[in-house]
Write an enzyme that holds these catalytic residues in place. Sequence first.
Site, PDB file in Angstrom:
ATOM      1  N   SER A 142      -2.216  73.889  31.046  1.00  0.00           N
ATOM      2  CA  SER A 142      -1.337  72.843  31.590  1.00  0.00           C
ATOM      3  C   SER A 142      -0.943  71.929  30.435  1.00  0.00           C
ATOM      4  CB  SER A 142      -2.113  72.043  32.644  1.00  0.00           C
ATOM      5  OG  SER A 142      -1.439  70.855  32.989  1.00  0.00           O
ATOM      6  N   TYR A 155      -9.667  67.797  35.766  1.00  0.00           N
ATOM      7  CA  TYR A 155      -8.560  68.732  35.534  1.00  0.00           C
ATOM      8  C   TYR A 155      -8.208  68.792  34.047  1.00  0.00           C
ATOM      9  CZ  TYR A 155      -4.110  71.118  36.405  1.00  0.00           C
ATOM     10  OH  TYR A 155      -3.079  72.027  36.408  1.00  0.00           O
TER      11      TYR A 155
END
Length: 279
Positions: A142, A155
């Site tokens: 990401s 995350y």
Amino acid sequence: MKQQVALVTGGASGIGRALAQALTSRGHVVVVADVDGIAARTTAAELSETAAGAGGATGITLDVTDRPAFRDAVDQVVATHGRLDLLFNNAGIGVGGLVDELDDEHWDRCLAVNLHGVVHGVQAAVPAMTRQGSGHIVNTASMAGLMTTPMMLPYTTSKHAVVALSRALRSELKPVGVGVTAVCPAFIATPLLDNLNPGMAPTAATSGVRQLAATLQPRGLPGPEPLADAVLHGVAKNKPLVVFPREQWAVVAAQRWLPTVVHAAVDQQVRRYRARRAG
Ligand code: NAD
């Protein structure tokens, strides 16, 4: 490109589904693997209907947090198709909230799926690909794996680790003919954004992620299909990193060369989040 055999985790939705679709539409053979086995099989059936050439898809149930199950899945692909050319370690969950909002489950599940799930895939695929002397492992990280990203600590921790793992693994596997690519998308329009902290305690981020995405990407969120095309292009070129959309490279450069500007903007997002949570 000759026909390839691919395994896509988290292949029943969003980016994984788009990857599986891009692969079958190019005539490749795809195994759609997902913790939601019914959705995996439905997706595979739909993709097979429109698959090009002799390619097609099958769906299997696979929870990437289950190490032996991942090994069995790879063994099954090799037993059925004779090889595994492409592994897409794509399954992931979104977890958001400030550190004091997050409990043990937020941390444990996020790291189990987003990081250990990738580790299990690597451990399962490397022996087969090394034997073949070919193959490519694609890990979906990401932009949160490259940028300072508060309000989603588990995350961003998992995604930084996936980028680091991918870079080092690429060096290790180069001599045996296996490629590794890390994929770093910005916000993409998929169900993940409406399903933050799945099955876990909600936080102020649960309902605020769309707002954050709109602030950070005011021109709108791309869908997963152009990302899938960019990923397959990156794999064909054996790129170490695919950043998507491409203009996000400017954000990566800004973090490196103008860190005070980037951190001022990030701090403002945290202040807004705290104000929203308080109000
Ligand atoms: P999504 O929710 O649309 O799809 C994720 C899929 O993974 C679902 O089908 C889900 O059932 C599956 N899954 C969840 N846990 C699993 C497990 N333990 N084992 C196997 N499958 C599991 O999400 P998406 O947006 O397509 O996300 C795919 C990947 O892209 C994730 O790794 C995510 O972190 C990453 N990513 C997404 C965005 C975004 O904005 N959507 C941005 C950057 C990176």
